[in-house]
Design an enzyme around this catalytic site. Sequence first.
Site, PDB file in Angstrom:
ATOM      1  N   GLU A   1       0.809  -1.208   0.000  1.00  0.00           N
ATOM      2  CA  GLU A   1       0.000   0.000   0.000  1.00  0.00           C
ATOM      3  C   GLU A   1       0.856   1.279   0.000  1.00  0.00           C
ATOM      4  O   GLU A   1       0.635   2.195  -0.781  1.00  0.00           O
ATOM      5  CB  GLU A   1      -0.862  -0.044   1.261  1.00  0.00           C
ATOM      6  CG  GLU A   1      -1.916   0.992   1.318  1.00  0.00           C
ATOM      7  CD  GLU A   1      -2.890   0.727   2.464  1.00  0.00           C
ATOM      8  OE1 GLU A   1      -2.913  -0.403   2.997  1.00  0.00           O
ATOM      9  OE2 GLU A   1      -3.620   1.656   2.818  1.00  0.00           O
TER      10      GLU A   1
ATOM     11  N   SER B   1      -9.682   6.048   5.796  1.00  0.00           N
ATOM     12  CA  SER B   1     -10.551   5.719   6.929  1.00  0.00           C
ATOM     13  C   SER B   1      -9.792   6.005   8.220  1.00  0.00           C
ATOM     14  O   SER B   1     -10.305   6.598   9.154  1.00  0.00           O
ATOM     15  CB  SER B   1     -10.927   4.244   6.899  1.00  0.00           C
ATOM     16  OG  SER B   1     -11.379   3.892   5.629  1.00  0.00           O
TER      17      SER B   1
ATOM     18  N   SER C   1      -2.314   7.332   8.126  1.00  0.00           N
ATOM     19  CA  SER C   1      -0.925   6.876   8.197  1.00  0.00           C
ATOM     20  C   SER C   1      -0.017   8.075   8.028  1.00  0.00           C
ATOM     21  O   SER C   1      -0.298   8.949   7.210  1.00  0.00           O
ATOM     22  CB  SER C   1      -0.609   5.870   7.088  1.00  0.00           C
ATOM     23  OG  SER C   1      -1.100   4.605   7.446  1.00  0.00           O
TER      24      SER C   1
ATOM     25  N   ARG D   1       6.849   4.407   7.712  1.00  0.00           N
ATOM     26  CA  ARG D   1       5.619   4.762   8.422  1.00  0.00           C
ATOM     27  C   ARG D   1       5.996   4.981   9.876  1.00  0.00           C
ATOM     28  O   ARG D   1       6.454   4.071  10.547  1.00  0.00           O
ATOM     29  CB  ARG D   1       4.601   3.639   8.317  1.00  0.00           C
ATOM     30  CG  ARG D   1       3.264   3.977   8.972  1.00  0.00           C
ATOM     31  CD  ARG D   1       2.305   2.781   8.917  1.00  0.00           C
ATOM     32  NE  ARG D   1       0.935   3.155   9.262  1.00  0.00           N
ATOM     33  CZ  ARG D   1       0.458   3.203  10.503  1.00  0.00           C
ATOM     34  NH1 ARG D   1       1.251   2.925  11.521  1.00  0.00           N
ATOM     35  NH2 ARG D   1      -0.798   3.546  10.731  1.00  0.00           N
TER      36      ARG D   1
END
Lengths: 790, 406
Positions: B176, B227, B230, B242
């Site tokens: 992702e 939603s 990050s 991340r």
Amino acid sequence: METKIDGERTHSIKLPSAVEVFANLKNAQKFAIDIGLSLTKIAYYSTISYRKALYEDAGLGNSGERAYKVHEGNRLHFVKFETRYIENCLDFVKQNLVDVERFHGKNIKVTGGGAYKYNGLLQEKLGLIVDKEDEIACLIKGCNFLLKNISCEAFEFERQGNPEYKFQKAGPNIFPYMLVNIGSGVSVLKVESDKVFERVGGTATGGGTFWGLGCLLTKKKGFDELLQLAERGDHRNVDMLVKDIYGGDYSSQGLCGDLIASSFGKVTYYSGEGKPKFSEADLARSLLLTVSNDIGQIASLYATMHKMNKVYFCGYFLRNHPLSMHTISCSIKYWSNGKVKPLFLRHEGYVGAIGAFLYGAGQSDECSWLENYAGSSGFKESISTNLGIKVDQLEIDQAETAVTFCPLLKDPATYNPDTTDLAEDKEARDYWLQCFEESVDKFVARAIHSQPHSPTAKDRATKLKEKYINRLHYLHLQPFAYGTLTVRVLLDTIEHCMKEFDFPDPYLHQKKKENEEALTYLKSRITTLDKLEGAEKIKALILGVLSGNMFDWGAQAVADLMETTDFGFAEAQAKIPGRPWLQDNLDDWIERLKTGPPHKCAAIFVDNSGVDIVLGILPFARDLLQRGTKVILCANSMPALNDVTYPELVVTLRDAAKICKVIRHALKENRLIAMETAQAGPCLDLSRLNLDLCLAMVKHKVDLIVLEGMGRTLHTNLHAKMTCECLKLAVIKNRWLALRLGGDMYAVICKYEPPPTKTKICDVKIKMKEECPSECMESATDVCTCDVKE
Amino acid sequence: MTRKSTMSPQTYKNHVTTKAMTSNGYNSTETPIKESKNHSSPCELFKSMPWFGMDIGGTLSKLVYFEPKDITRDEADAEVETLKNIRRYLTKNSAYGKTGHRDTHLQMDNVCIRGRRGTLHFIRFPTSEMGNFLALARSKGMANLVTTVCATGGGAYKFEKNFKQEVNMNLAKFDELDSLIRGMFYIETTNPHECYYWSYPTDDSKCQKVPYDFSEPYPFLLVNIGSGVSILTVYGPENYKRISGTSLGGGTFLGLCCLLTGCNTFEEAIELATGGDNTKVDKLVKDIYGGDYGPFGLPGDLVASSFGQMNSKDRRNAVNKEDLARATLVTITNNIGSIARMCAVNEKIERVVFVGNFLRVNPISMKLLAYAMDYWSKGTMKALFLEHEGYFGAVGCLLQFKGETN
């Protein structure tokens, strides 16, 4: 509570009721108030009179009356109640204050969000002029006070952990830290010292968000109702978890499937599908987790930003609610990779009120304070009162003397007086709570017996018993209510209750009688001992101390013996088991005395009156004196069971001096000194030792510490490490404990610990002082640089 | 067909760092064409069409479709009817079924991917409609066409079985965040007006989008608000991490808004919020202190407690849906802003790029973020935004497609 000389105006003593709200209002001085959105805290200062039994004149009054001296002590009272009752409470305060007019025109320190709103009410009810104190400054002052003074104030929390609560010791070195106040919103404060602090940030997602959204999303409207609702819910029906998106873990980023990916993210799953698959409780729980997680993350970010590793939380949001504390803890540990330690406060609700009060009082900073276990409610324990509302109370007594850490503790930072944490050890907890409950009748009978002429004694004793038993039952359910639960706390609580119900020293007569009787044997005891030499004599002296230590009215088994038989020194000696003892370093001790140089000064922490002090300790001390060692006899400041108190010790020494020449000369030459410890229980907390005693220990270069008795060497300090030699002597007069430790009834602890072997650096240090060239001494701080040069 | 690698990571890197194509409009560079010639012919590539990139998030699924515009006569003759139909269906419509939408304003013409020239189309639908999407794909004959679709996002894992069973598609799954960064660089370098900031975010009369030259991007903080949220530090196209995130994201906004106002869609929620006033819902500093909180320099109109007035019955009766929607939006946005800002401080980074579909049709949040970054950093930090806010994952995925059909 009013106190008068017993026998004279006894009838006028007003009984403290078992649960008295706003105690000691009559002589209350200086009010402060913290008016919060939901809870209000009133703080006031009162002088309390309590009686101290006078030892010297005991038994001299006509018809066996005893003499008392009325002492004044200072006490801080804090009462917490729901803000909606503020008017009732102020009315009550007004009615019960003596001479309300004396407050007219005076200031009252006020803080909290409601300060503005209730300004007029305070003025109207009490005639006080509102002096608004900054909320954040109050929080910090209050927090500093609690962290420095109240033992077990701060704790780490881990739900379902063993233990769930990990308490921190009180101490002077509390800075720097971060304080996160979760009220309606959140303030993050960096505290570097008493004077230096700043608000470094905050967030609007706080208690008000939980409350406000909770009201909108559910039918519950009260803050506590919402918390209870949350307790029942399952957030997984509302929140979108990582596994809802991934079907499992998101392993490449190390995110586990159960992690919340999107709070409330599942709500829209059900839109258009008719009936939602979640309940109000689920929503409340999700909301609580959302807010708690967020605060934890933000606190952790601020801590990282300011390089802090301790974060304390206070404010009405938490209320020591396990789920919120747990979530915040987890969140902080997660986001900081365990580098930041989340800590909570037992008295978080009072922080602002304490601070406001201290700003008004000024002087209280320098004194030492002690939580009064009799007058304080445990946390999460609201009590019903004569006012018809539920309140929480906290009472803190000002110590008569300043206290500090014993200067000879090896590591004050990690020193823990208590040997067993009863909160962790269920078996021990159950035993001791039961044991204390069974023995309460004996204490109570003794208390009544000590005041034969008081018509109220029985009544007071009954109330005392009721209060103590209730407390034991409560501790059974909530072992963490007063911090770490230990035998010491249970024993201290008895003494606090005795004082509270005006039984100043139930064993006074007994102690006096035993001291006087024991003194008649002193001469022959000394003569016997003086016939011995070398190792035999040293051994006999130790045996003498051990035999003396048998005479303990706090030990059920021995108390029975003393009550029913003619139990004397010889009988006691016969009970001491043969060697080797349970813990037996006697040979090392003998070796030390025979081969080593005499000690410079010994500090002996004494235990019981009578045979113990007179025939056990005094000959032992006399021997040390004869070896050229100074001796400081350290006795309790306040009575506890039949422990010898400082005033009693002074009298006993005076009398012993008439019998023994060595003692007489040593007293005169100031080589034998009696000092008080500032302790008021049968145990010994070396982190709260009388400051003067500590100074004397340094001045006289104490190089030997002797701890005597179960309370001082077994319940506490068994594992305490000193920087000097230490001798711990006790007879275990409790079968359960003896068996648990691997011995039998009357097992003996004779633990001799030489000082820790000197490390290399210490050696260098000594060398530095004695042999190093001066330029090295000037520059070096703790390591000699000469070795490096070579 | 054999595996054809049109764009190794190395060449890709060259591609995105070459800034030759920043001249005008959506014109692209010639560079990739030259490079790809060495590997495979455009004709061979054509057989692997249609080219899709899919990002299946927790709430929204994003589909990027490449429409080739350089089809030769031979190719056209060889092209199967189904493929033509699909192309026509996708490009002639802007709505699919009840909930599928094509964002025509984002469409990028004349772009070059793997040596083919064409148009990128941006399509989205709620992930909850995945069943309908698959049924639609099946009805259009997709099952007979391709066997592999590139996908990322959690749904690529969650729905893998469904794709196989219902439309006989294999999902080539890509990470992702990797896709996000690749897609972002591709679009940013291809579209010169991609990156912008908001000037005067608190003054509606002066406030406007201003293009930002992002040609020297590193390091920057990338905040992806879907939603959930990050937060990544990006030091180079392949050098990112991340570092944080929060569960209070777009899903929280929509979820709470649905509960509080009864609305059903993100657009509705944003529309409600646009007409609302959060100060009726929130407790401001002045509601507590009567004005500024002097000792600590907090202005009176700062929100002290989100939803802080809603514990009072009277206050609850005095607010409407719009106010509640606005308060929800402000709460979520400020919280993200505050976490992002602290992450940037801790990482010593000054530029913060906000992406993700939470920002779609949502200037309120963008302006709030712009203001918050500037105010709390005393002007040292800048909030940046990108036009294709939510589609980078899908684009990055499409770019990583290696062209295999088996």
